[in-house]
Design an enzyme around this catalytic site. Structure first.
Site, mmCIF file in Angstrom:
data_model
loop_
_atom_site.group_PDB
_atom_site.id
_atom_site.type_symbol
_atom_site.label_atom_id
_atom_site.label_comp_id
_atom_site.label_asym_id
_atom_site.label_seq_id
_atom_site.Cartn_x
_atom_site.Cartn_y
_atom_site.Cartn_z
ATOM 1 N N CYS A 176 0.831 -1.205 0.000
ATOM 2 C CA CYS A 176 0.000 0.000 0.000
ATOM 3 C C CYS A 176 0.871 1.263 0.000
ATOM 4 O O CYS A 176 1.515 1.553 -0.993
ATOM 5 C CB CYS A 176 -0.974 -0.031 1.175
ATOM 6 S SG CYS A 176 -2.385 1.080 0.958
ATOM 7 N N HIS B 277 -3.479 -5.501 1.298
ATOM 8 C CA HIS B 277 -3.273 -5.844 2.701
ATOM 9 C C HIS B 277 -3.763 -7.278 2.917
ATOM 10 O O HIS B 277 -4.694 -7.735 2.258
ATOM 11 C CB HIS B 277 -4.082 -4.921 3.619
ATOM 12 C CG HIS B 277 -3.615 -3.505 3.629
ATOM 13 N ND1 HIS B 277 -2.441 -3.118 4.235
ATOM 14 C CD2 HIS B 277 -4.172 -2.376 3.121
ATOM 15 C CE1 HIS B 277 -2.300 -1.806 4.099
ATOM 16 N NE2 HIS B 277 -3.326 -1.335 3.421
#
Length: 499
Positions: free
Chosen positions: A330, A436
């Protein structure tokens, strides 16, 4: 049955409310009850995305798992995510606004209405709701704007159990002081006290319990012993990301960013034999790891600048040149690119920053936030991590940035819609992704760790067998529930709940 509820409030932050709610949720579920957790307001960078693309606090996801339920944003209607000078307010699973902390009181009535609606909807779906407060329930300076403690107990008309942590000291003063600071109407809601994280001989402690009960005129329902459980909760953040000196055969260094988010991405790595996870924030701590991971962050540019200022940025570049593999997730993925643009001030006042330049991507922050669960496939092996091509992975995305992929980038992960959600460099030393939770995919993580060991001439005596994530968690919830049953007066607790 009539709808029932109970609420755990604390004398301070990190006293173990989340864990005790998890314990009671699993106990009640094992008793055949339709139970769900609820926390009006959470303050955390560690969030999760539900199946319908709504964002919520991770602690209530854990509690939902203990109830054997799918996570539902109704369980945590308000989530505050601090980011530099501003706090992002998530309401009903979606971004509501970005606000300066001192202006938060202006939202109080609006959020209170949303909280009540969420609770009413959730309580219609379940027979029992176990509520959790936030921080201390006796912060008199915040009382007017507090919607997550006694105000929530009143909305739910829930009896309250007060939780205090003896491990930090001053447990008796904190319990008595908390109760004394509450008005009489709120004191009357407290039906029991639980003392948490006890070390020592309980028989020697019992006379003090009797003295405390005489002072507060409220029963102590039990004393929970200090015990470690491998359960993701907000109180475990400090424990998980502390710097570890011991080094196993496989050394993975995770960059400890100031605004690091979603530390639960790496929980499974902590459970693999001979793997050591080190969280580092100084060049001298980095040493020569077998893998560097740059995690997610709520303030990508600010954390990137911090790494440049303390020379960690230079050390990572140096290790990359020597062949050390690097993975970004991310915000870490965005940092590995050439440029990050934030012209709209989504994360802060810095409009742009050059990245590491390892990956041919440029990221631009938008006001629209991507929140979704994602499944996909690994498209290629990496130089140091082979046998992962073709692996199926799943996870979730939470990001404002959109990354434009250049011609030099090699697609690394493609989702089921055909979109590229991760790339690597042409040497296949550096890779990044928006996903994630990717390490929770058993097939992928087994191949990932085994190959990384083999590449570093670490003997792999047998296949790396990682217990299925869901089974492992389930066993931990049952172990926690058993400890709760053994040390808490369950009969009295059920009586308080009118069960």
């Amino acid at each position: 049955m009539d709808k029932k509820s109970i609420m755990f409030l604390g004398t301070a932050s990190s006293v173990g409310k989340s864990t005790l709610v998890t314990a009671l949720c699993r106990y009640l579920k094992n008793q055949g009850l339709n139970v769900a957790p609820f926390k009006a307001l959470n303050i955390s960078l560690n969030s999760y995305v539900t199946k319908d693309g709504l964002e919520m606090g991770r602690a209530q996801v854990v509690q939902a798992e203990a109830c054997k339920l799918e996570a539902d944003a109704l369980m945590n209607p308000v989530l505050l995510k601090p980011s530099g000078e501003y706090t992002q307010v998530i309401a009903d699973g979606k971004v509501f606004c970005n606000i300066e902390p001192y202006k938060y009181k202006e939202l109080n009535e609006t959020l209170k209405v949303r909280v009540k609606k969420a609770y009413d909807k959730l309580s219609k779906k379940h027979d029992v709701i176990v509520l959790e407060g936030s921080g201390s329930c006796a912060e008199i300076n915040l009382k007017d704007s507090d919607i997550s403690n006694m105000a929530m107990a009143e909305i739910a008309d829930a009896p309250v159990i007060l939780v205090s942590d003896i491990d930090r000291g001053g447990v008796f003063a904190s319990i008595v002081g908390t109760i004394q600071l509450l008005p009489e109407s709120e004191r009357e809601r407290i039906k029991g006290v639980i003392i948490n994280k006890f070390r020592g001989n309980i028989e020697l402690f019992k006379p003090a319990i009797k003295q405390l009960e005489d002072i507060i005129n409220i029963p102590v329902l039990g004393v929970m012993p200090y015990e470690k459980f491998d359960i993701d909760d907000e109180d475990s953040v400090t424990e998980r990301i502390r710097n570890k000196e011991e080094v196993g055969t496989l050394d993975i260094a995770i960059i400890r960013l100031s605004h690091m988010s979603n530390f639960t991405d790496f929980s499974i790595l902590d459970r693999i034999p001979d793997v050591t996870i080190r969280y580092v924030d100084k060049p001298s701590e980095l040493k020569n790891p077998n893998l560097i991971i740059i995690p997610g962050t709520k303030n990508t540019i600010e954390d990137l600048r911090s790494m440049k200022e303390n020379k960690l940025f230079d050390k990572i570049k140096e290790l990359k040149e020597s062949g050390t593999p690097i993975l970004g997730i991310c915000g870490g993925y965005q940092m590995l690119g050439t440029l990050i643009l934030d012209k709209l001030g989504v994360e802060g006042n810095i409009s742009q920053e050059d990245g590491f330049g390892f990956l041919d991507i440029k990221t631009r922050f938008n006001e629209t936030k991507v929140t979704k669960q994602t499944k996909g496939n690994i498209l290629c092996d990496l130089k140091s991590i082979k046998s992962i091509e073709g692996s199926t992975i799943s996870g979730y995305e939470i990001h404002n940035g959109i990354s434009k992929i250049g011609k030099k980038a090699i697609p690394f992960i493609k989702d089921l819609d055909g979109d590229i959600v991760g790339v690597c460099d042409k040497e296949r030393i550096v890779a990044g992704t928006y996903l994630h939770g990717m390490f929770d995919s058993e097939e992928f993580i087994s191949s990932f760790v085994k190959s990384l060991k083999e590449n570093n001439d670490i003997v792999v005596t047998e296949d790396i067998i990682i217990e299925k994530v869901n089974e492992y968690k389930d066993n931990e919830y049952d172990r926690l529930s058993k400890l709760f049953e053994e040390n808490i007066d369950i009969y009295q607790l059920r009586k308080i709940m009118e069960l």
